[in-house]
Design a protein around this motif. Structure first.
Motif, PDB file in Angstrom:
ATOM      1  N   UNK A 222       0.843  -1.207   0.000  1.00 28.95           N
ATOM      2  CA  UNK A 222       0.000   0.000   0.000  1.00 28.95           C
ATOM      3  C   UNK A 222       0.870   1.247   0.000  1.00 28.95           C
ATOM      4  N   UNK A 223       1.903   1.234   0.810  1.00 31.10           N
ATOM      5  CA  UNK A 223       2.791   2.395   0.915  1.00 31.10           C
ATOM      6  C   UNK A 223       4.233   1.917   0.834  1.00 31.10           C
ATOM      7  N   UNK A 224       5.058   2.663   0.134  1.00 28.58           N
ATOM      8  CA  UNK A 224       6.476   2.302   0.060  1.00 28.58           C
ATOM      9  C   UNK A 224       7.328   3.507   0.432  1.00 28.58           C
ATOM     10  N   UNK A 225       8.472   3.214   1.041  1.00 27.23           N
ATOM     11  CA  UNK A 225       9.484   4.224   1.308  1.00 27.23           C
ATOM     12  C   UNK A 225      10.711   3.881   0.487  1.00 27.23           C
ATOM     13  N   UNK A 226      11.725   4.721   0.528  1.00 20.65           N
ATOM     14  CA  UNK A 226      12.931   4.447  -0.241  1.00 20.65           C
ATOM     15  C   UNK A 226      13.523   3.076   0.105  1.00 20.65           C
ATOM     16  N   UNK A 227      13.937   2.356  -0.919  1.00 20.30           N
ATOM     17  CA  UNK A 227      14.638   1.094  -0.729  1.00 20.30           C
ATOM     18  C   UNK A 227      16.104   1.391  -0.446  1.00 20.30           C
ATOM     19  N   UNK A 228      16.867   0.351  -0.141  1.00 19.63           N
ATOM     20  CA  UNK A 228      18.296   0.526   0.143  1.00 19.63           C
ATOM     21  C   UNK A 228      18.960   1.309  -0.991  1.00 19.63           C
ATOM     22  N   UNK A 229      19.848   2.241  -0.663  1.00 23.42           N
ATOM     23  CA  UNK A 229      20.458   3.110  -1.692  1.00 23.42           C
ATOM     24  C   UNK A 229      21.529   2.375  -2.499  1.00 23.42           C
ATOM     25  N   UNK A 230      21.072   1.456  -3.353  1.00 26.34           N
ATOM     26  CA  UNK A 230      22.010   0.660  -4.161  1.00 26.34           C
ATOM     27  C   UNK A 230      22.152   1.272  -5.545  1.00 26.34           C
ATOM     28  N   UNK A 231      23.164   0.815  -6.275  1.00 25.39           N
ATOM     29  CA  UNK A 231      23.333   1.243  -7.655  1.00 25.39           C
ATOM     30  C   UNK A 231      24.240   2.448  -7.807  1.00 25.39           C
ATOM     31  N   UNK A 232      24.343   2.929  -9.027  1.00 22.31           N
ATOM     32  CA  UNK A 232      25.209   4.059  -9.344  1.00 22.31           C
ATOM     33  C   UNK A 232      24.425   5.355  -9.287  1.00 22.31           C
ATOM     34  N   UNK A 291      16.670  -7.356 -13.649  1.00 20.12           N
ATOM     35  CA  UNK A 291      15.853  -6.443 -12.836  1.00 20.12           C
ATOM     36  C   UNK A 291      16.614  -5.130 -12.721  1.00 20.12           C
ATOM     37  N   UNK A 292      15.884  -4.026 -12.730  1.00 17.22           N
ATOM     38  CA  UNK A 292      16.522  -2.758 -12.364  1.00 17.22           C
ATOM     39  C   UNK A 292      15.550  -1.887 -11.592  1.00 17.22           C
ATOM     40  N   UNK A 293      16.133  -0.938 -10.889  1.00 14.74           N
ATOM     41  CA  UNK A 293      15.311   0.077 -10.213  1.00 14.74           C
ATOM     42  C   UNK A 293      15.959   1.440 -10.411  1.00 14.74           C
ATOM     43  N   UNK A 294      15.124   2.447 -10.471  1.00 14.37           N
ATOM     44  CA  UNK A 294      15.562   3.841 -10.517  1.00 14.37           C
ATOM     45  C   UNK A 294      14.915   4.504  -9.313  1.00 14.37           C
ATOM     46  N   UNK A 295      15.731   5.057  -8.448  1.00 13.19           N
ATOM     47  CA  UNK A 295      15.198   5.640  -7.215  1.00 13.19           C
ATOM     48  C   UNK A 295      15.682   7.068  -7.051  1.00 13.19           C
ATOM     49  N   UNK A 296      14.714   7.961  -6.829  1.00  8.65           N
ATOM     50  CA  UNK A 296      15.023   9.356  -6.533  1.00  8.65           C
ATOM     51  C   UNK A 296      14.562   9.705  -5.135  1.00  8.65           C
ATOM     52  N   UNK A 297      14.582  10.982  -4.856  1.00  2.85           N
ATOM     53  CA  UNK A 297      14.175  11.464  -3.522  1.00  2.85           C
ATOM     54  C   UNK A 297      12.690  11.196  -3.279  1.00  2.85           C
ATOM     55  N   UNK A 298      11.892  11.259  -4.361  1.00  2.00           N
ATOM     56  CA  UNK A 298      10.436  11.210  -4.202  1.00  2.00           C
ATOM     57  C   UNK A 298       9.776  10.019  -4.872  1.00  2.00           C
ATOM     58  N   UNK A 299      10.520   9.243  -5.666  1.00  2.00           N
ATOM     59  CA  UNK A 299       9.874   8.215  -6.484  1.00  2.00           C
ATOM     60  C   UNK A 299      10.742   6.971  -6.610  1.00  2.00           C
ATOM     61  N   UNK A 300      10.091   5.874  -7.022  1.00  2.00           N
ATOM     62  CA  UNK A 300      10.767   4.613  -7.285  1.00  2.00           C
ATOM     63  C   UNK A 300      10.159   3.988  -8.535  1.00  2.00           C
ATOM     64  N   UNK A 301      11.027   3.558  -9.441  1.00  2.00           N
ATOM     65  CA  UNK A 301      10.624   2.766 -10.601  1.00  2.00           C
ATOM     66  C   UNK A 301      11.234   1.386 -10.428  1.00  2.00           C
ATOM     67  N   UNK A 302      10.434   0.345 -10.648  1.00  2.00           N
ATOM     68  CA  UNK A 302      10.977  -1.013 -10.660  1.00  2.00           C
ATOM     69  C   UNK A 302      10.610  -1.712 -11.968  1.00  2.00           C
ATOM     70  N   UNK A 303      11.534  -2.499 -12.472  1.00  3.03           N
ATOM     71  CA  UNK A 303      11.335  -3.295 -13.687  1.00  3.03           C
ATOM     72  C   UNK A 303      11.883  -4.685 -13.416  1.00  3.03           C
ATOM     73  N   UNK A 304      11.115  -5.726 -13.755  1.00  3.97           N
ATOM     74  CA  UNK A 304      11.696  -7.063 -13.706  1.00  3.97           C
ATOM     75  C   UNK A 304      11.252  -7.878 -14.910  1.00  3.97           C
ATOM     76  N   UNK A 305      12.156  -8.707 -15.391  1.00  6.91           N
ATOM     77  CA  UNK A 305      11.845  -9.695 -16.422  1.00  6.91           C
ATOM     78  C   UNK A 305      12.627 -10.941 -16.037  1.00  6.91           C
ATOM     79  N   UNK A 306      11.987 -11.798 -15.255  1.00 11.60           N
ATOM     80  CA  UNK A 306      12.715 -12.919 -14.656  1.00 11.60           C
ATOM     81  C   UNK A 306      12.041 -14.271 -14.868  1.00 11.60           C
TER      82      UNK A 306
END
Length: 341
Positions: A222-232, A291-306
């Motif tokens: 229902x609600x999400x917060x920032x995930x772990x700050x991984x990636x470049x 799988x990838x994710x794009x995370x900013x201060x206010x938003x999260x995008x997730x993509x998976x093809x597994x």
């Protein structure tokens, strides 16, 4: 940087919509048309008080597995269906509407592909309204079924439209008359383009685990917060790589009404672009789970093809403070409270 962004937009998002960038007002008469077309039995299934907690329930598995609130598309007559399509068209971009239609129509293909699978039911998509469109200052609606979850909240004519989820299986049809068809394409291709243009040093930062997740990490929370700050971090990308990251974000925005997508992207670029993180898990080639994710201060995008031999895509856009219009509602109730004090 910003010039590159505008070029991406002029290429991707060129259709004018009845929205304004200042307050992203949307014409909601199409919602009223749907509600007014329902008979009393249908209306009892489809219209709820705005504060009904089922507004926050959403999923992307078939409704035969996870029941949905609302009236089912297959139970509507052809005129009512046309009103629902007009409503979807009004609240999505042309690309978003076409994608929604294609995912819905894919159920007919899946029924042919898997005739004995009981969950392959075309038009098993549900529409529900919360509050009264055109009457209430605060109302919402949602459209949900297998691989589609669209959630719209309207507060004083301002529109919030997350969570927004799309999925498709097969991601690419491998044989038959529809061979080669890909309903979700850009989000995968541009993702591969970006990860594979990174240097080895950059990849060491971007790839945070060698095995892809089996689904989006946030599933149907229902609600999400920032995930772990991984990636470049975008700040560690070259100008050319930043342009491709821009293009990738735009591809995820492109189902939203154009003015809203443009406004969101401008805000992302001005507020926190260099702190956005691009994280990858899994293989770097098609056919290998990724799988990838794009995370900013206010938003999260997730993509998976597994799953299904990496031929089954899920994508989602989440706003940390804006899902289900929470930020707009907080502002609205704050103003109402001051007004009554």
């Amino acid at each position: 940087m910003f010039i590159a962004l505008i070029n991406v937009f002029s290429f991707q998002l060129c259709v004018p919509f009845d929205l304004t960038a200042q307050d992203h007002t949307v014409d909601f008469s199409s919602a009223l048309t749907v509600v007014n077309s329902l008979d009393s039995t249908q209306r009892a299934k489809a219209v709820f008080p705005f504060d009904d907690m089922s507004r926050y329930d959403w999923h992307y598995l078939p409704p035969s597995l996870i029941p949905r609130k609302g009236v089912c598309l297959k139970d509507l007559d052809s005129i009512q269906k046309s009103h629902v399509y007009a409503l979807l068209k009004n609240f999505l971009s042309d690309k978003g509407f076409l994608r929604t239609q294609n995912i819905m129509n894919n159920e007919y293909y899946l029924k042919e592909l898997e005739p004995n699978m009981i969950h392959r039911i075309p038009e098993n998509h549900f529409i529900a309204f919360y509050g009264e469109p055109a009457k209430d200052s605060v109302w919402g609606w949602k459209f949900s079924g297998h691989h589609i979850a669209l959630n719209f909240t309207i507060v004083n004519n301002q529109l919030a439209l997350t969570p927004i989820f799309f999925g498709v299986y097969p991601a690419e049809i491998k044989e038959g008359k529809n061979k080669g068809r890909r309903i979700i394409k850009d989000e995968e291709d541009i993702g591969f383009e970006l990860i594979n243009m990174l240097t080895n040093e950059q990849k060491a930062k971007a790839i945070f685990q060698s095995k892809a997740f089996s689904d989006i990490v946030t599933t149907n929370a229902i609600q999400v917060g920032p995930l772990a700050p991984v990636g470049i971090v975008a700040n560690d990308l070259t100008t050319q790589q930043k342009t491709i990251l821009n293009k990738l974000i735009v591809s995820h925005l492109s189902s939203m009404p154009t003015k809203i997508a443009e406004m969101r992207m401008k805000r992302i670029v001005s507020e926190d672009f260099n702190q956005i993180r691009f994280g990858w898990a899994g293989g770097l080639l098609k056919g290998v789970p990724h799988y990838y994710r794009i995370q900013g201060k206010t938003f999260l995008i997730e993509f998976d093809n597994t799953t299904h031999n990496a031929n089954h895509i899920h994508i989602v856009w989440r706003d940390f403070n804006g899902d289900f219009g929470v930020d707009l509602l907080n502002e609205h109730y704050k103003k109402s409270k001051h007004h009554h004090e």
